[in-house]
Write a protein that holds these residues in place. Structure first.
Motif, mmCIF file in Angstrom:
data_model
loop_
_atom_site.group_PDB
_atom_site.id
_atom_site.type_symbol
_atom_site.label_atom_id
_atom_site.label_comp_id
_atom_site.label_asym_id
_atom_site.label_seq_id
_atom_site.Cartn_x
_atom_site.Cartn_y
_atom_site.Cartn_z
ATOM 1 N N HIS A 29 -1.653 -4.551 15.987
ATOM 2 C CA HIS A 29 -2.587 -3.676 15.274
ATOM 3 C C HIS A 29 -3.950 -3.661 15.959
ATOM 4 O O HIS A 29 -4.518 -2.591 16.217
ATOM 5 C CB HIS A 29 -2.728 -4.168 13.832
ATOM 6 N N TYR A 30 -4.488 -4.819 16.254
ATOM 7 C CA TYR A 30 -5.796 -4.899 16.900
ATOM 8 C C TYR A 30 -5.789 -4.193 18.258
ATOM 9 O O TYR A 30 -6.731 -3.468 18.599
ATOM 10 C CB TYR A 30 -6.177 -6.371 17.089
ATOM 11 N N TYR A 31 -4.748 -4.411 19.044
ATOM 12 C CA TYR A 31 -4.703 -3.820 20.377
ATOM 13 C C TYR A 31 -4.658 -2.298 20.294
ATOM 14 O O TYR A 31 -5.341 -1.597 21.042
ATOM 15 C CB TYR A 31 -3.484 -4.354 21.135
ATOM 16 N N ARG A 32 -3.861 -1.798 19.359
ATOM 17 C CA ARG A 32 -3.751 -0.342 19.229
ATOM 18 C C ARG A 32 -5.099 0.291 18.901
ATOM 19 O O ARG A 32 -5.545 1.230 19.559
ATOM 20 C CB ARG A 32 -2.727 0.016 18.154
ATOM 21 N N TRP A 33 -5.785 -0.245 17.888
ATOM 22 C CA TRP A 33 -6.985 0.432 17.421
ATOM 23 C C TRP A 33 -8.221 0.057 18.232
ATOM 24 O O TRP A 33 -9.139 0.868 18.359
ATOM 25 C CB TRP A 33 -7.192 0.166 15.936
ATOM 26 N N ALA A 34 -8.264 -1.142 18.799
ATOM 27 C CA ALA A 34 -9.365 -1.455 19.717
ATOM 28 C C ALA A 34 -9.261 -0.589 20.960
ATOM 29 O O ALA A 34 -10.275 -0.132 21.501
ATOM 30 C CB ALA A 34 -9.334 -2.935 20.094
ATOM 31 N N GLY A 35 -8.019 -0.347 21.414
ATOM 32 C CA GLY A 35 -7.836 0.544 22.550
ATOM 33 C C GLY A 35 -8.276 1.959 22.230
ATOM 34 O O GLY A 35 -8.921 2.628 23.055
ATOM 35 N N ALA A 36 -7.947 2.433 21.019
ATOM 36 C CA ALA A 36 -8.365 3.779 20.626
ATOM 37 C C ALA A 36 -9.887 3.871 20.516
ATOM 38 O O ALA A 36 -10.501 4.876 20.919
ATOM 39 C CB ALA A 36 -7.705 4.155 19.300
ATOM 40 N N ALA A 37 -10.506 2.842 19.967
ATOM 41 C CA ALA A 37 -11.971 2.837 19.858
ATOM 42 C C ALA A 37 -12.614 2.805 21.240
ATOM 43 O O ALA A 37 -13.612 3.499 21.500
ATOM 44 C CB ALA A 37 -12.423 1.631 19.034
ATOM 45 N N ASP A 38 -12.055 2.003 22.149
ATOM 46 C CA ASP A 38 -12.572 1.937 23.517
ATOM 47 C C ASP A 38 -12.428 3.292 24.214
ATOM 48 O O ASP A 38 -13.331 3.737 24.926
ATOM 49 C CB ASP A 38 -11.828 0.851 24.278
ATOM 50 N N ASP A 39 -11.301 3.949 23.988
ATOM 51 C CA ASP A 39 -11.105 5.283 24.570
ATOM 52 C C ASP A 39 -12.179 6.249 24.080
ATOM 53 O O ASP A 39 -12.688 7.081 24.846
ATOM 54 C CB ASP A 39 -9.725 5.824 24.201
ATOM 55 N N ARG A 40 -12.506 6.164 22.798
ATOM 56 C CA ARG A 40 -13.543 7.058 22.262
ATOM 57 C C ARG A 40 -14.899 6.757 22.887
ATOM 58 O O ARG A 40 -15.670 7.674 23.212
ATOM 59 C CB ARG A 40 -13.605 6.941 20.746
ATOM 60 N N LEU A 41 -15.229 5.484 23.081
ATOM 61 C CA LEU A 41 -16.526 5.142 23.688
ATOM 62 C C LEU A 41 -16.608 5.630 25.125
ATOM 63 O O LEU A 41 -17.700 5.937 25.615
ATOM 64 C CB LEU A 41 -16.739 3.625 23.645
ATOM 65 N N ARG A 42 -15.490 5.713 25.833
ATOM 66 C CA ARG A 42 -15.479 6.132 27.233
ATOM 67 C C ARG A 42 -15.150 7.623 27.400
ATOM 68 O O ARG A 42 -15.112 8.116 28.529
ATOM 69 C CB ARG A 42 -14.431 5.320 27.998
ATOM 70 N N TRP A 43 -14.925 8.307 26.317
ATOM 71 C CA TRP A 43 -14.416 9.670 26.368
ATOM 72 C C TRP A 43 -15.437 10.656 26.933
ATOM 73 O O TRP A 43 -16.625 10.586 26.628
ATOM 74 C CB TRP A 43 -14.019 10.097 24.957
ATOM 75 N N PHE A 44 -14.963 11.606 27.774
ATOM 76 C CA PHE A 44 -15.770 12.714 28.281
ATOM 77 C C PHE A 44 -15.191 14.024 27.736
ATOM 78 O O PHE A 44 -13.974 14.128 27.511
ATOM 79 C CB PHE A 44 -15.731 12.788 29.806
ATOM 80 N N PRO A 45 -16.033 15.025 27.529
ATOM 81 C CA PRO A 45 -15.515 16.342 27.098
ATOM 82 C C PRO A 45 -14.465 16.856 28.081
ATOM 83 O O PRO A 45 -14.602 16.711 29.297
ATOM 84 C CB PRO A 45 -16.771 17.229 27.112
#
Length: 721
Positions: free
Chosen positions: A378-394
């Protein structure tokens, strides 16, 4: 009664013996001063005592309606009875209860708790009612109890250790002239009582309790004062729980040759800390067990799962993952909270438990092999998703779950302690790969929030886990992040070593983009270590590698970092060219946050070359973007640069205003040292510039006591993985 017996008219046919019984009418004995003695070493409850005095006072708080029932609630061993008894003594001495004080222990959590009719019988006897006049049924006893109280002056009834409202409700008097003070592990909200929840002692109060109680046993015993540091550790190991502290005192008192440090070491290294907190008469485990035995099977299982959760608080989301279901979760959590085995945490939807309750829960746990695995997944899935959002570009695919940076950051903020603790768990071999990747997902966030100690711990744990499991790719990435964390905490040579290790591993694995990142981050550390020429060489190597692999984002970062190194080497024109290239690349990529750093650093170089208007414009562009991203540390840097620019152009009022704004931004960014420096500059900065410019190295921490100069360029763009 007559003392003459008349036998006239009797027919006596033998010897007659007369027997007389005399009765004297007198009131039955009363027990209206039945409080137990005050607890030894009582301390640290001034606020709670004030609340109880206010509730027990004749006219109620603020002169309003009197409070009929006051309920002190808290964890077993938290000191409820000691507080209630102390408050009752104070109320009696104040003259508020001339009719007396009644005390009844309801034994609410024993195997055979006192029933309401038994409690009423005890109270009626204490009020002087003769046993033969006490009715048989509970309702009749309650009626007589209220009638007797109605004829008396104000009485305080202390009902100790109640387990339910039903135990207490029949004991309520019929008039608010009398008061009831209840203690319970349950909150007893249905009674309509004034609730006074009791928490653990403060560290200082716990220390004072140890010293006071030990001196009661022996006034000359100064072990606590002589070993203050060990005593503080002992208090912490006791969870600042009064019962545990009193047991620790008893263990010290019975062994005058034992040092406080010895006892603290025993508790700190004992496999069963609760077993050690037992003086033969009192036991912390036994106190908790009384509450535990009253739990349903579901509540008991949830308690043990919460005890194994990482971090000091557990979100309802994580609790559901550990339990494997959301069914009845909130109901069971609230039931545990009512008996103070858990309590609400600092974040909404989060719960926490006392340290010793956590130990108790772990001791009685039946074990759930799948719970930790579920949580890691659970932690890996959602920490990864949160990290993706912090690094996300349009233009990139939308990350899962988190629609905005703010949502991702809020989730990471709430779960941070648990995430950090989970990374440091001892994982089985089959789970270590996932644990390392979880750690890698956290580093960008931890750096953004400036939780550098956590970043060192997470990256270091990931490096060791990867090394022990032969995960060389994971070790390389963890070494990179560890180097960044060590740099931020001032351990420059260790940071260099970590980046060199990362570089070697990437070279062995053939990861050219990873090698480029290693050179890039190594260069940033070398700048701070005053090895500027080596840093420039490292940045050039990183630039060339990024160009070869076609990674334009990395190249954009390197141009920014190279510009900072060139500025430090006083190659200002080359630095400005590097910053412009970085701006252009970041704009083309849609990386607005990276662009803001390049604009800020370009402003520094423009100021050094005397181009004031252009520098101010560059700072303005950087500031707008950083505010958009809520990058408060970056906002503080740029505002500080603007403040220095205003001082250089003889505008002290504007300079002071920007310094103060910078201090506020640094505070929001969790950077108190930077905030203090900016605030001091606002108060002490001279109006006329003097001296020589401060060095322009990322991110050198220069004071502004010499000639005003821009804050150094930002720290090199560090790619955490």
């Amino acid at each position: 009664m007559s003392d003459v017996v008349d036998f006239r008219g009797g027919d006596f046919r033998g010897t007659v013996i007369g027997k007389a019984e005399y009765r004297q009418q007198a009131p039955a004995p009363t027990a209206l001063d039945a409080l137990p003695p005050p607890a030894a070493g009582f301390t640290g409850r001034d606020e709670e005592l004030d609340r109880l005095r206010a509730a027990l006072g004749p006219s109620g708080p603020g002169g309003g309606q009197a409070v009929l029932v006051t309920a002190v609630s808290g964890l077993g061993g938290i000191g409820k009875t000691a507080l209630a008894v102390r408050a009752a003594y104070a109320a009696r001495e104040a003259g508020w209860f001339p009719g007396g004080v009644l005390f009844v222990d309801l034994h609410g959590y024993d195997d055979a708790p006192v029933t309401a009719d038994q409690a009423l019988e005890s109270l009626l006897r204490a009020l002087g009612v003769e046993p033969e006049h006490i009715p048989a049924t509970a309702d009749e006893r309650a009626g007589l109890y209220r009638s007797v109280l109605a004829e008396r002056e104000a009485v305080l009834i202390v009902a100790d250790n109640a387990s339910s409202p039903e135990q207490v409700r029949p004991l309520l008097p019929g008039t608010p002239r009398h008061r009831v003070l209840v203690t319970s592990r349950d909150r007893l909200a249905p009674l309509g009582a004034r609730l006074v929840p009791l928490d653990q002692l403060t560290p200082q109060a716990a220390y004072e309790l140890l010293d006071r109680a030990l001196r009661i046993a022996d006034p000359e015993d100064d072990r606590v004062v002589e070993e203050a540091e060990a005593a503080s550790r002992l208090a912490e190991l006791c969870g600042y729980l009064p019962l545990a502290l009193q047991i620790a005192v008893a263990l010290l008192a019975e062994d005058p040759g034992k040092s406080v440090e010895e006892l603290a070491d025993e508790l700190g290294t004992s496999y069963g800390r609760l077993a050690a907190l037992d003086d033969g008469d009192r036991s912390v485990r036994a106190a908790f067990d009384l509450s535990y035995r009253r739990l349903s099977a579901g509540q008991a299982r949830l308690l043990t799962l919460l005890a194994m959760a990482p971090g000091p608080e557990v979100s309802e989301e994580v609790a559901a993952v550990l339990a494997g279901t959301e069914e009845a979760l909130l109901r069971d959590l609230r039931a545990l909270a009512r008996v103070h085995l858990v309590e609400r945490g600092n974040h909404r939807g989060c719960w926490r438990m006392h340290d010793l309750v956590r130990v108790f829960g772990a001791d009685v746990a039946a074990g759930d092999a799948g719970a930790r695995q579920r949580l890691l997944t659970h932690y890996y899935r959602w920490a990864g998703a949160a990290d993706d959002r912090l690094r996300w570009f349009p233009g990139e695919p939308e990350p899962e779950r988190f629609a905005t940076r703010a949502e991702a950051l809020a989730w990471l903020d709430r779960e941070r302690a648990g995430l950090v603790a989970a990374v440091r768990w001892e994982w089985e071999e089959r789970h270590r790969h996932t644990a390392v990747r979880l750690a890698l997902c956290l580093c960008a966030y931890l750096r953004w929030r400036r939780h550098f100690d956590d970043m060192v711990a997470v990256a270091g744990a990931a490096q060791q886990t990867a090394l022990s499991s032969g995960d060389r790719e994971g070790e390389a990435m963890a070494s990179n992040n560890l180097g960044i964390a060590l740099r931020e905490t001032g351990h420059l040579q260790e940071a260099v070593d970590a980046h060199v290790r990362d570089r070697h591993l990437c070279q062995e694995l053939g990861y050219r983009d990873g090698e480029a990142l290693a050179w890039n981050n190594l260069g940033g550390t070398l700048v701070l270590a005053d090895r500027v020429e080596e840093a420039i060489d490292a940045f050039l190597r990183a630039r060339d590698l990024y160009r070869d692999v076609g990674y334009r984002t990395g190249e954009a970062q390197v141009w920014n970092n190279l510009g900072a190194a060139l500025a430090e080497a006083d190659r200002v024109e080359e630095a400005m060219d590097a910053f412009v290239r970085s701006c252009d690349l970041h704009q083309a990529l849609g990386d607005r946050h990276g662009e803001s750093s390049a604009w800020n650093n370009l402003g520094v170089a423009l100021t050094k070359s005397g181009q004031t208007d252009d520098a101010t414009e560059a700072y303005g562009k950087a500031l707008a973007i950083r505010r958009e991203f809520e990058d408060w540390y970056g906002v503080g840097q740029t505002l500080e640069n603007l403040a220095i620019e205003h001082r250089r152009t003889h505008r002290p009022a504007e300079a002071r205003a920007h310094y103060l704004q910078a201090a506020d931004a640094y505070t929001r960014a969790n950077a108190p040292a930077d905030a203090a420096r900016a605030a001091a500059a606002a108060l002490t900065a001279p109006e006329e510039p003097t001296g020589t410019p401060a060095r322009a190295a990322p991110p050198a921490r220069t004071t502004d006591s010499a000639r005003p100069s821009p804050r150094p360029p930002d720290a090199p763009g560090t790619g955490v993985r």
